[in-house]
Design a protein around this motif. Structure first.
Motif, mmCIF file in Angstrom:
data_model
loop_
_atom_site.group_PDB
_atom_site.id
_atom_site.type_symbol
_atom_site.label_atom_id
_atom_site.label_comp_id
_atom_site.label_asym_id
_atom_site.label_seq_id
_atom_site.Cartn_x
_atom_site.Cartn_y
_atom_site.Cartn_z
ATOM 1 N N ASN A 131 12.329 97.772 -49.601
ATOM 2 C CA ASN A 131 10.985 98.327 -49.591
ATOM 3 C C ASN A 131 9.969 97.223 -49.295
ATOM 4 O OD1 ASN A 131 11.649 101.137 -50.796
ATOM 5 N ND2 ASN A 131 12.588 99.697 -52.210
ATOM 6 N N THR A 132 8.900 97.578 -48.621
ATOM 7 C CA THR A 132 7.769 96.675 -48.426
ATOM 8 C C THR A 132 6.625 97.194 -49.290
ATOM 9 O OG1 THR A 132 8.430 96.096 -46.184
ATOM 10 C CG2 THR A 132 6.143 95.700 -46.772
ATOM 11 N N ILE A 133 6.162 96.343 -50.204
ATOM 12 C CA ILE A 133 5.195 96.762 -51.230
ATOM 13 C C ILE A 133 4.057 95.757 -51.251
ATOM 14 C CG2 ILE A 133 4.879 97.270 -53.688
ATOM 15 C CD1 ILE A 133 7.900 97.783 -53.880
ATOM 16 N N TYR A 134 2.823 96.226 -51.073
ATOM 17 C CA TYR A 134 1.686 95.301 -51.089
ATOM 18 C C TYR A 134 0.388 96.033 -51.414
ATOM 19 C CZ TYR A 134 1.189 97.005 -46.224
ATOM 20 O OH TYR A 134 1.067 97.784 -45.099
ATOM 21 N N ASN A 135 -0.645 95.219 -51.640
ATOM 22 C CA ASN A 135 -1.978 95.711 -52.013
ATOM 23 C C ASN A 135 -1.909 96.534 -53.304
ATOM 24 O OD1 ASN A 135 -2.829 94.437 -49.723
ATOM 25 N ND2 ASN A 135 -3.475 96.269 -48.626
ATOM 26 N N MET A 136 -1.643 95.796 -54.380
ATOM 27 C CA MET A 136 -1.461 96.372 -55.706
ATOM 28 C C MET A 136 -2.446 95.734 -56.688
ATOM 29 S SD MET A 136 1.296 98.385 -55.609
ATOM 30 C CE MET A 136 1.773 98.862 -53.944
ATOM 31 N N PRO A 137 -3.075 96.515 -57.558
ATOM 32 C CA PRO A 137 -3.935 95.892 -58.565
ATOM 33 C C PRO A 137 -3.159 95.158 -59.639
ATOM 34 C CG PRO A 137 -3.764 98.235 -58.983
ATOM 35 C CD PRO A 137 -3.062 97.978 -57.680
ATOM 36 N N ARG A 138 -1.864 95.487 -59.764
ATOM 37 C CA ARG A 138 -1.033 94.844 -60.784
ATOM 38 C C ARG A 138 0.328 94.554 -60.138
ATOM 39 N NH1 ARG A 138 -2.069 92.802 -65.345
ATOM 40 N NH2 ARG A 138 -0.997 93.108 -67.343
ATOM 41 N N ALA A 139 1.438 94.842 -60.770
ATOM 42 C CA ALA A 139 2.739 94.469 -60.224
ATOM 43 C C ALA A 139 3.131 95.345 -59.040
ATOM 44 C CB ALA A 139 3.812 94.574 -61.312
ATOM 45 N N GLY A 140 3.933 94.759 -58.144
ATOM 46 C CA GLY A 140 4.566 95.569 -57.115
ATOM 47 C C GLY A 140 5.720 96.361 -57.688
ATOM 48 N N ILE A 141 6.528 95.686 -58.526
ATOM 49 C CA ILE A 141 7.648 96.320 -59.231
ATOM 50 C C ILE A 141 7.512 95.950 -60.699
ATOM 51 C CG2 ILE A 141 10.154 96.451 -59.495
ATOM 52 C CD1 ILE A 141 10.366 95.539 -56.551
ATOM 53 N N VAL A 172 7.482 91.870 -51.323
ATOM 54 C CA VAL A 172 6.432 92.270 -52.265
ATOM 55 C C VAL A 172 5.351 91.194 -52.277
ATOM 56 C CG1 VAL A 172 5.917 93.040 -54.613
ATOM 57 C CG2 VAL A 172 8.211 93.410 -53.658
ATOM 58 N N PHE A 173 4.120 91.558 -51.942
ATOM 59 C CA PHE A 173 3.050 90.562 -51.842
ATOM 60 C C PHE A 173 1.694 91.239 -52.019
ATOM 61 C CE2 PHE A 173 4.309 92.091 -47.674
ATOM 62 C CZ PHE A 173 3.116 92.364 -47.017
ATOM 63 N N ASN A 174 0.638 90.418 -52.036
ATOM 64 C CA ASN A 174 -0.728 90.928 -52.291
ATOM 65 C C ASN A 174 -0.744 91.786 -53.557
ATOM 66 O OD1 ASN A 174 -1.319 89.669 -49.906
ATOM 67 N ND2 ASN A 174 -2.171 91.460 -48.884
ATOM 68 N N THR A 175 -0.344 91.177 -54.645
ATOM 69 C CA THR A 175 -0.253 91.883 -55.919
ATOM 70 C C THR A 175 -1.177 91.238 -56.945
ATOM 71 O OG1 THR A 175 1.590 90.493 -56.641
ATOM 72 C CG2 THR A 175 2.148 92.517 -55.474
ATOM 73 N N VAL A 176 -1.324 91.899 -58.103
ATOM 74 C CA VAL A 176 -2.202 91.435 -59.192
ATOM 75 C C VAL A 176 -3.590 91.144 -58.621
ATOM 76 C CG1 VAL A 176 -2.303 90.003 -61.269
ATOM 77 C CG2 VAL A 176 -0.110 90.385 -60.170
ATOM 78 N N LEU A 177 -4.080 92.056 -57.782
ATOM 79 C CA LEU A 177 -5.349 91.849 -57.089
ATOM 80 C C LEU A 177 -6.562 92.127 -57.968
ATOM 81 C CD1 LEU A 177 -4.554 93.373 -53.568
ATOM 82 C CD2 LEU A 177 -4.514 90.972 -54.262
ATOM 83 N N GLU A 178 -6.395 92.938 -59.024
ATOM 84 C CA GLU A 178 -7.550 93.283 -59.854
ATOM 85 C C GLU A 178 -7.348 92.982 -61.330
ATOM 86 O OE1 GLU A 178 -9.729 96.976 -58.836
ATOM 87 O OE2 GLU A 178 -8.087 97.346 -57.427
ATOM 88 N N THR A 179 -6.168 92.521 -61.715
ATOM 89 C CA THR A 179 -5.874 92.265 -63.119
ATOM 90 C C THR A 179 -5.457 90.810 -63.292
ATOM 91 O OG1 THR A 179 -3.580 93.009 -62.839
ATOM 92 C CG2 THR A 179 -5.218 94.670 -63.494
ATOM 93 N N GLY A 180 -4.819 90.475 -64.416
ATOM 94 C CA GLY A 180 -4.413 89.100 -64.662
ATOM 95 C C GLY A 180 -3.164 89.010 -65.503
ATOM 96 N N ASP A 181 -2.571 87.780 -65.551
ATOM 97 C CA ASP A 181 -1.427 87.493 -66.413
ATOM 98 C C ASP A 181 -0.266 88.422 -66.089
ATOM 99 O OD1 ASP A 181 0.157 86.406 -68.353
ATOM 100 O OD2 ASP A 181 -0.883 87.305 -70.050
ATOM 101 N N HIS A 182 0.226 88.354 -64.860
ATOM 102 C CA HIS A 182 1.213 89.319 -64.382
ATOM 103 C C HIS A 182 1.915 88.741 -63.166
ATOM 104 C CE1 HIS A 182 2.345 93.312 -65.609
ATOM 105 N NE2 HIS A 182 2.274 93.816 -64.392
ATOM 106 N N GLY A 183 2.806 89.520 -62.543
ATOM 107 C CA GLY A 183 3.532 89.028 -61.394
ATOM 108 C C GLY A 183 3.825 90.100 -60.368
ATOM 109 N N SER A 184 4.255 89.659 -59.167
ATOM 110 C CA SER A 184 4.680 90.626 -58.150
ATOM 111 C C SER A 184 5.845 91.446 -58.662
ATOM 112 C CB SER A 184 5.061 89.895 -56.863
ATOM 113 O OG SER A 184 3.924 89.437 -56.192
ATOM 114 N N PHE A 185 6.828 90.757 -59.265
ATOM 115 C CA PHE A 185 7.820 91.448 -60.095
ATOM 116 C C PHE A 185 7.474 91.125 -61.532
ATOM 117 C CE2 PHE A 185 11.452 91.856 -62.765
ATOM 118 C CZ PHE A 185 12.103 92.983 -62.302
ATOM 119 N N ASN A 186 7.316 92.147 -62.360
ATOM 120 C CA ASN A 186 6.976 91.928 -63.769
ATOM 121 C C ASN A 186 7.919 92.718 -64.658
ATOM 122 O OD1 ASN A 186 4.762 90.975 -65.844
ATOM 123 N ND2 ASN A 186 5.279 93.078 -66.359
#
Length: 781
Positions: free
Chosen positions: A436-446, A463-477
């Motif tokens: 899967n291609t996953i991007y432009n997420m306010p928090r985790a991609g997965i 998985v990229f362009n993640t945690v765009l609006e929140t904090g303390d998190h990851g693309s995979f969380n």
């Protein structure tokens, strides 16, 4: 003769519907059809409901071909046990050929507009439909809001600290029906409130705030309000007055002939079975699903001790389904979740879909809390060890398992809700998320909400362009707050020492993360938080944020490439059995509160001798090497190492660099490409630590320190060590953050030294941040 003709027609019709008992029957639906027709290509039905009813009574495989057009549903199409099919006799609802078939949950409105002034249009609306969103000629328009919608603003497309200030709310005659949206105070997701009016003092009356399972208050700055009549002040905004059923819209142009749509449904398709009586073998293929209601005020159910609450619904909802498939569909302008697998599901698939412009999450798998042994439902809750059920695994089978999310393009998700993910998994087992291609997420991609019950495979995702609006998190969380986990470090340590098998009671099967590419610019590329256990992580490329393991047990991390970053071990336990080996890191490690390094941290490649020496000073990496990795073509994203690379000496082995993300040519052509990093130089520097009055302290400045302490901002003095003889040993402990001394805010070590030196003898209040909360202490000097 008349009787013979009737018998002939009955036999012919039965022959057509039954399709030779084991053959295939094709039914057709067209926008200009008629439900009194026979459902042939020449005489199609008009509605999906009619086609389903006929298919239900038809033996053999049935394909319902839907011709081009938009089909507005006034209720969800529900598949029950009566629609269930045997193997080889599937029911397929499919777009005909390459025709565009749109299934909409909206109602088309026919307002008679009156122009009032300055482009403000007004229309009386009969029947009082739901006004949650407004689409004009297919484009969603913002509700009247403050601050105004700005696509360039990072949070919520515009926020302001004074969104509900008294100065502003005094302007609002009657704000009932308005909404307040805000990030969590620590940026761990979001909160939403319905404004029900004002009290006698003018204070807003709020309902809600249940959308986050860590209810420690909303952010003081990142907030906005919408659906307020007095904030209707910019082109494109609209407001609906429910009291007098009037719609107001500030339009740039004449609205004559404009198509006006308003979503009315939460779900478009529902699969409603159970573990005892599942719905089986139904496929949706090639359909475009649009226009469902936002569901943020229904997001209430806590997902055990994760930070999430959930609404069990989506444009497609499956509960009690087996071998059902969503294939090559498009989900667009969905107000809540796109696809939701609730409770019992087995062997279902989401394949080849594009999921875009989604209000909540893309694909969710959420089981029944009743299947969990000794569950807890909030961060600070726990089951005492002497009351804990210590039987491994689930209590019942009422959860999703053996499902597949494959070759999907998932992007621009979480437009309304922020505690969301491209793919979310909770209380489920053996879910495969692949290509899967996953991007432009306010928090985790997965996101994996807890280890219960493991067995998942995450492979070949981009998985990229993640945690765009929140904090303390990851693309995979992930979190690992399973039944063994305790919010107090010392308590959890003693639990696991007493019963070493506790961490594997729920995550009974290993979770595999392999052959993915992750990039997070506002957190970690891979973030295993709070007790995440039983993971095997290998052959991944981390492009920016590094890899973090906090607490937890039984994690093997090997043969990964970490660009412009490194390994972030946070708060480890003795006998964690963790392994970190054969990895390429390009910075020194970033440990926080780690004294016992698990079973093995060795045979890794560091960028320079200083980074390697720092690792060895902590007792790790005796056999590791320091050298440049010699990537083949990093500018093009090929991080395979050349034949003469020192990486081979530490056991690293190349893996494919061209297999990340979607496979379908059409999805590949539409997918955004990840921004590849420029590899930074290897100059290492250590942040200064201060020895002061028997303590080791430093300025809190990094995301890792925020994660370790739970702080919402990078400010304050971080306590690393406190000697037993120190004056401060009575008051402070490692991992505290000093925030204030007396009336003075403490942002730096310099502030602390200066403020303490200015104190006279006696008592003074000190504010520290400990165990995720501010704490007042009385210091006696």
């Amino acid at each position: 003769m008349k009787t013979q003709l009737i018998i002939f027609l009955w036999v012919a019709t039965s022959f057509f519907l039954c399709g030779h008992a084991h053959g295939q029957v094709d039914l057709f639906v067209a926008a200009q059809g008629n439900d009194n027709n026979r459902g042939t290509k020449e005489k199609p039905f008009a509605t999906l409901q009619k086609a389903k009813a006929v298919a239900r009574e038809t033996a053999g495989k049935v394909t319902v071909y839907v011709r081009e057009g938009t089909y507005y549903l006034n209720e969800p199409l529900v598949f029950t046990l009566l629609d269930s099919r045997e193997d080889g006799e599937e029911m397929v609802f499919k777009a005909y050929g390459h025709e565009r078939v749109t299934i909409s949950g909206a109602k088309v409105l026919l307002p008679k507009w009156h122009v009032l002034k300055n482009g403000l249009h007004m229309a009386s609306i009969p029947d009082d439909p739901v006004f949650d969103q407004l689409f004009v000629d297919g484009r969603q328009q913002p509700m009247a809001r403050y601050p105004n919608f700005n696509p360039l603003r990072r949070h919520y497309n515009g926020t302001s600290a004074d969104a509900i200030s008294k100065t502003r709310t005094e302007r609002w005659k009657d704000p009932s029906g308005a909404y307040l949206h805000a990030l969590h105070g620590s940026e761990w997701g979001d909160f939403h409130f319905l404004i029900t009016g004002k009290d006698s003092t003018g204070k807003l009356l709020l309902e809600g705030g249940f959308q986050n399972n860590r209810r420690t208050g909303m952010h003081t700055q990142y907030r906005f309000v919408e659906n307020v009549r007095e904030e209707l002040d910019t082109l494109g905004e609209w407001y609906y007055s429910k009291q007098d059923r009037k719609l107001y819209y500030l339009a740039a142009n004449n609205l004559r002939g404009a198509k006006i749509e308003s979503p009315q449904l939460r779900q478009l398709f529902e699969f409603r079975g159970s573990q005892a009586s599942p719905v089986r073998n139904i496929t949706l293929e090639g359909l475009t699903l649009v226009h469902t209601l936002r569901t943020f005020m229904e997001t209430k159910e806590p997902l055990l001790r994760s930070d999430w609450t959930i609404y069990r619904g989506g444009a497609v909802l499956m509960e009690g389904a087996e071998q059902c498939i969503i294939k090559n569909c498009t989900f667009d302008a969905i107000g809540g979740n796109a696809v939701f697998f609730s409770n019992y599901n087995r062997d279902n698939q989401v394949v080849g879909c594009e999921i875009v412009n989604i209000g909540a999450s893309g694909v969710c798998f959420v089981g029944d809390p009743g299947a969990v042994r000794s569950p807890s439902f909030e961060y600070n809750q726990f089951v005492p060890l002497n009351a804990m059920d210590i039987v491994p695994g689930p209590k019942t089978g009422n959860y999703p398992a053996r499902c597949l999310v494959y070759d999907n393009l998932i992007h621009d998700v979480g437009l309304v809700e922020k505690q969301v993910a491209g793919v979310q998994i909770s209380m489920a087992q053996d879910i495969t998320v692949s290509h899967n291609t996953i991007y432009n997420m306010p928090r985790a991609g997965i996101n994996v909400s807890e280890g219960t019950w493991g067995g998942h495979i995450f492979e070949y995702n981009d998985v990229f362009n993640t945690v765009l609006e929140t904090g303390d998190h990851g693309s995979f969380n992930s979190w690992g707050r399973d039944r063994y986990w305790h919010p107090n470090y010392d308590s959890m340590k003693s639990r696991v020492m007493a019963l070493p098998g506790l961490p594997l009671l729920d995550v009974v099967n290993p979770i595999v993360i392999r052959n993915n590419r992750f990039r997070c610019d506002h957190g970690w590329d891979i973030d295993l938080d709070d007790g995440s256990s039983n993971y095997h992580i290998y052959n991944n490329v981390c492009l920016n944020g590094g890899l973090k393991l906090r607490e937890g047990f039984y994690r093997v991390v090997e043969n990964n490439i970490i660009i412009n970053n490194s390994f972030h071990p946070h708060v480890w336990f003795a006998n964690s059995h963790d392994i970190f080996r054969h990895n390429i890191v390009t910075r020194h490690y970033f440990p926080i509160r780690v004294s016992n390094w698990g079973d093995q941290v060795d045979y890794n490649l560091f960028p320079d001798s200083l980074a390697l020496a720092q690792a060895r000073s902590g007792g790790t990496d005796l056999h590791s090497k320091a050298a440049m990795p010699d990537f083949v073509n990093p500018i093009e994203g090929d991080y395979a190492v050349a034949e003469n690379s020192a990486a081979y000496a530490i056991g690293f082995r190349n893996f494919a660099m061209d297999s990340f993300g979607v496979l379908s040519p059409s999805l590949k052509a539409r997918a955004l490409k990840v921004q590849l990093p420029v590899i930074l130089d290897n100059t290492e520097s250590r942040e200064h630590r201060y020895a002061w009055m028997g303590m080791s302290i430093k300025n809190l400045t990094t995301l890792g320190e925020r994660s370790a302490t739970g702080m919402a901002t990078e400010a304050g003095v971080y306590v690393l060590e406190v000697e037993t003889w120190s004056f401060w040993s009575k008051y402070l402990r490692p991992n505290d953050v000093i925030l204030a001394l007396g009336d003075t805010t403490i942002k730096t070590v310099e502030d602390l030294e200066r403020s303490f030196g200015a104190l006279s003898s006696g008592e003074v209040a000190m504010t520290v941040f400990r165990s995720q909360a501010a704490l007042k202490l009385i210091v006696r000097r």
